[in-house]
Structures are given as structure tokens and as C-alpha cells.
Design a protein around this motif. Structure first.
Motif, PDB file in Angstrom:
ATOM      1  N   UNK A   9       0.825  -1.163   0.153  1.00  0.00           N
ATOM      2  CA  UNK A   9       0.005  -0.094   0.104  1.00  0.00           C
ATOM      3  C   UNK A   9       0.885   1.317  -0.068  1.00  0.00           C
ATOM      4  N   UNK A  10       2.134   1.350   0.870  1.00  0.00           N
ATOM      5  CA  UNK A  10       2.636   2.216   0.999  1.00  0.00           C
ATOM      6  C   UNK A  10       3.951   2.589  -0.012  1.00  0.00           C
ATOM      7  N   UNK A  39      10.394   2.854   7.858  1.00  0.00           N
ATOM      8  CA  UNK A  39      11.683   3.150   7.785  1.00  0.00           C
ATOM      9  C   UNK A  39      11.870   3.543   6.126  1.00  0.00           C
ATOM     10  N   UNK A  40      12.481   4.616   6.168  1.00  0.00           N
ATOM     11  CA  UNK A  40      12.975   5.066   4.727  1.00  0.00           C
ATOM     12  C   UNK A  40      14.356   5.474   4.487  1.00  0.00           C
ATOM     13  N   UNK A  41      15.016   5.089   3.212  1.00  0.00           N
ATOM     14  CA  UNK A  41      16.354   5.401   2.996  1.00  0.00           C
ATOM     15  C   UNK A  41      16.468   5.917   1.875  1.00  0.00           C
ATOM     16  N   UNK A  42      17.737   6.630   1.502  1.00  0.00           N
ATOM     17  CA  UNK A  42      18.175   7.075  -0.010  1.00  0.00           C
ATOM     18  C   UNK A  42      19.661   7.030  -0.068  1.00  0.00           C
ATOM     19  N   UNK A  43      20.270   6.986  -0.986  1.00  0.00           N
ATOM     20  CA  UNK A  43      21.834   6.795  -1.083  1.00  0.00           C
ATOM     21  C   UNK A  43      22.296   7.994  -0.708  1.00  0.00           C
ATOM     22  N   UNK A  44      21.830   9.078  -0.340  1.00  0.00           N
ATOM     23  CA  UNK A  44      22.168  10.545   0.165  1.00  0.00           C
ATOM     24  C   UNK A  44      21.863  10.472   1.887  1.00  0.00           C
ATOM     25  N   UNK A  45      21.191   9.629   2.446  1.00  0.00           N
ATOM     26  CA  UNK A  45      20.773   9.559   3.761  1.00  0.00           C
ATOM     27  C   UNK A  45      19.504  10.166   3.880  1.00  0.00           C
ATOM     28  N   UNK A  46      18.929  10.433   5.280  1.00  0.00           N
ATOM     29  CA  UNK A  46      17.546  10.793   5.651  1.00  0.00           C
ATOM     30  C   UNK A  46      17.860  12.076   6.536  1.00  0.00           C
ATOM     31  N   UNK A  47      17.003  13.061   6.138  1.00  0.00           N
ATOM     32  CA  UNK A  47      17.007  14.185   6.858  1.00  0.00           C
ATOM     33  C   UNK A  47      15.644  14.411   7.689  1.00  0.00           C
ATOM     34  N   UNK A  48      15.561  15.232   8.230  1.00  0.00           N
ATOM     35  CA  UNK A  48      14.234  15.501   9.121  1.00  0.00           C
ATOM     36  C   UNK A  48      13.229  15.996   8.101  1.00  0.00           C
ATOM     37  N   UNK A  49      13.722  16.991   7.209  1.00  0.00           N
ATOM     38  CA  UNK A  49      12.776  17.273   5.949  1.00  0.00           C
ATOM     39  C   UNK A  49      12.109  16.026   5.361  1.00  0.00           C
ATOM     40  N   UNK A  50      13.008  15.131   4.892  1.00  0.00           N
ATOM     41  CA  UNK A  50      12.644  13.795   4.263  1.00  0.00           C
ATOM     42  C   UNK A  50      11.607  12.999   5.002  1.00  0.00           C
ATOM     43  N   UNK A  51      11.730  13.162   6.395  1.00  0.00           N
ATOM     44  CA  UNK A  51      10.598  12.248   7.053  1.00  0.00           C
ATOM     45  C   UNK A  51       9.233  13.201   6.887  1.00  0.00           C
ATOM     46  N   UNK A  52       9.566  14.278   7.200  1.00  0.00           N
ATOM     47  CA  UNK A  52       8.299  15.216   6.976  1.00  0.00           C
ATOM     48  C   UNK A  52       7.736  14.988   5.991  1.00  0.00           C
ATOM     49  N   UNK A  53       8.225  15.010   4.765  1.00  0.00           N
ATOM     50  CA  UNK A  53       7.589  15.023   3.416  1.00  0.00           C
ATOM     51  C   UNK A  53       6.987  13.823   3.076  1.00  0.00           C
ATOM     52  N   UNK A  54       7.802  12.640   3.674  1.00  0.00           N
ATOM     53  CA  UNK A  54       7.032  11.401   3.450  1.00  0.00           C
ATOM     54  C   UNK A  54       5.874  11.164   4.127  1.00  0.00           C
ATOM     55  N   UNK A  55       6.038  11.929   5.685  1.00  0.00           N
ATOM     56  CA  UNK A  55       5.017  11.597   6.573  1.00  0.00           C
ATOM     57  C   UNK A  55       3.468  12.145   5.984  1.00  0.00           C
ATOM     58  N   UNK A  60      -1.746  10.845   4.121  1.00  0.00           N
ATOM     59  CA  UNK A  60      -2.901  10.937   3.202  1.00  0.00           C
ATOM     60  C   UNK A  60      -3.309   9.586   2.671  1.00  0.00           C
ATOM     61  N   UNK A  61      -2.408   8.638   2.441  1.00  0.00           N
ATOM     62  CA  UNK A  61      -2.687   7.363   1.833  1.00  0.00           C
ATOM     63  C   UNK A  61      -3.560   6.603   2.823  1.00  0.00           C
ATOM     64  N   UNK A  62      -2.909   6.605   4.206  1.00  0.00           N
ATOM     65  CA  UNK A  62      -3.376   5.851   5.332  1.00  0.00           C
ATOM     66  C   UNK A  62      -4.973   6.442   5.604  1.00  0.00           C
ATOM     67  N   UNK A  63      -5.218   7.916   5.633  1.00  0.00           N
ATOM     68  CA  UNK A  63      -6.330   8.364   5.909  1.00  0.00           C
ATOM     69  C   UNK A  63      -7.564   7.889   4.989  1.00  0.00           C
ATOM     70  N   UNK A  64      -7.115   7.787   3.509  1.00  0.00           N
ATOM     71  CA  UNK A  64      -7.825   7.377   2.397  1.00  0.00           C
ATOM     72  C   UNK A  64      -8.385   5.842   2.640  1.00  0.00           C
ATOM     73  N   UNK A  65      -7.295   4.896   2.524  1.00  0.00           N
ATOM     74  CA  UNK A  65      -7.294   3.664   2.435  1.00  0.00           C
ATOM     75  C   UNK A  65      -7.926   2.988   3.846  1.00  0.00           C
ATOM     76  N   UNK A  72      -3.787   4.872  15.904  1.00  0.00           N
ATOM     77  CA  UNK A  72      -2.308   4.633  15.597  1.00  0.00           C
ATOM     78  C   UNK A  72      -1.504   5.950  15.468  1.00  0.00           C
ATOM     79  N   UNK A  73      -0.226   5.821  15.891  1.00  0.00           N
ATOM     80  CA  UNK A  73       0.540   6.998  15.638  1.00  0.00           C
ATOM     81  C   UNK A  73       1.703   6.661  14.518  1.00  0.00           C
ATOM     82  N   UNK A  74       1.678   7.742  13.511  1.00  0.00           N
ATOM     83  CA  UNK A  74       2.822   7.203  12.450  1.00  0.00           C
ATOM     84  C   UNK A  74       3.846   7.980  12.745  1.00  0.00           C
ATOM     85  N   UNK A  75       5.173   6.966  12.577  1.00  0.00           N
ATOM     86  CA  UNK A  75       6.540   7.754  12.849  1.00  0.00           C
ATOM     87  C   UNK A  75       7.271   7.331  11.513  1.00  0.00           C
TER      88      UNK A  75
END
Length: 156
Positions: A9-10, A39-55, A60-65, A72-75
């Protein structure tokens, strides 16, 4: 160990944003419901901004589906130095590294193994622990994590 329904789904959302979906932990928090850690990853690593963007997108996907019927709490998190291993392919990627593995039921008399990841063969993880090789059935793995490699700050 591996939630294929949530993963499927995600994953399209996470990969469309340019990240790898490493895996998903669903942890009970008692009366507070469930902690859904993605858990997410990228070749350049993960920043707080990346986590916020994905969150934002994953929320949105979890709310719709609505795949999780309880509170639940999403992290969103990077895998970190003690990277969790969820899929068989991830074990193959880290052959030669030290890992900690916990089985959901004992193999012989033990459930916890810490050793050198030797390989993957026929849905089994080959692990050498103190000179003894074990063949651990993948479907019996409850948790698996890399052991962080020691950082030598003198070299940097």
C-alpha cells in the motif's frame, strides 16, 4: 515480521517521492494504540525534512485507505546504524556484516542469535555464531538488525 499488505500500500508513495521503503514496524502501545514506524532510506541519507515530506504523503494514503482500524501513531524514520532487516533481499545485501536475529519460536533451545551473516539459501538465513553455522528459517524471524560497525573517528 513483514507486513506485505501495508508494504504494498505504501511503497508506491514512498518510491514516487524518491526514497526506498526499508520496512514497517507495527508496535503495540497498549491503551495508546499502535505505533506504525515506517523506515525510509536514500543513497544520500535521510533528513528530518525527508521524514516530514514522506509523513504528509503516507498520512494521506492511510487516511484514504484506512488499513488500520484502531488508533495509531505514524512515525517516519531512517533505518539508522542498527538498520532493521525485513525482506529476504535485504539480508542478501548485507552478507559479511554482523547481525542480531530474534526468532518467533526457539530453534533448538535458543531464539536469539548474534553473528556473521554468511548468506541466504532456500528461504534460510545462514549465520555463523561463535564458529557454529546456523540455518535460520526466514519465516521464523521476528526481528533482525545489523550490528553498527565501529566508527574510527581518527581516520576522519
Amino acid at each position: 515480521m513483514f507486513d506485505t499488505k501495508l508494504q504494498s500500500l505504501l511503497e508506491p508513495t514512498v518510491t514516487a517521492l524518491g526514497y526506498e521503503l526499508v520496512g514497517i514496524d507495527r508496535l503495540s502501545q497498549g491503551l495508546r494504540g499502535i505505533l506504525l514506524r515506517v523506515y525510509i532510506d536514500s543513497p544520500t541519507g535521510i533528513t528530518l525534512d525527508d521524514c516530514e515530506r514522506v509523513s504528509r504523503q503516507v498520512s494521506g494514503v492511510l487516511d484514504v485507505e484506512d488499513p488500520i482500524k484502531s488508533h495509531y501513531t505514524l512515525e517516519i524514520s531512517s533505518p539508522g546504524l542498527d538498520r532493521p532487516l525485513f525482506m529476504l533481499e535485504q539480508f542478501s545485501r548485507f552478507i559479511g556484516r554482523q547481525v542480531n536475529i530474534r526468532l518467533n519460536k526457539p530453534l533448538g533451545t535458543r531464539r536469539n542469535f548474534a553473528g556473521l551473516l554468511q548468506g541466504v539459501q532456500d528461504q534460510h538465513i545462514l549465520l555463523v555464531v561463535e564458529g557454529t553455522e546456523y540455518s535460520l528459517p526466514y519465516e521464523q524471524i521476528d526481528k533482525a538488525r545489523l550490528v553498527p560497525e565501529e566508527l574510527d573517528f581518527a581516520k576522519h
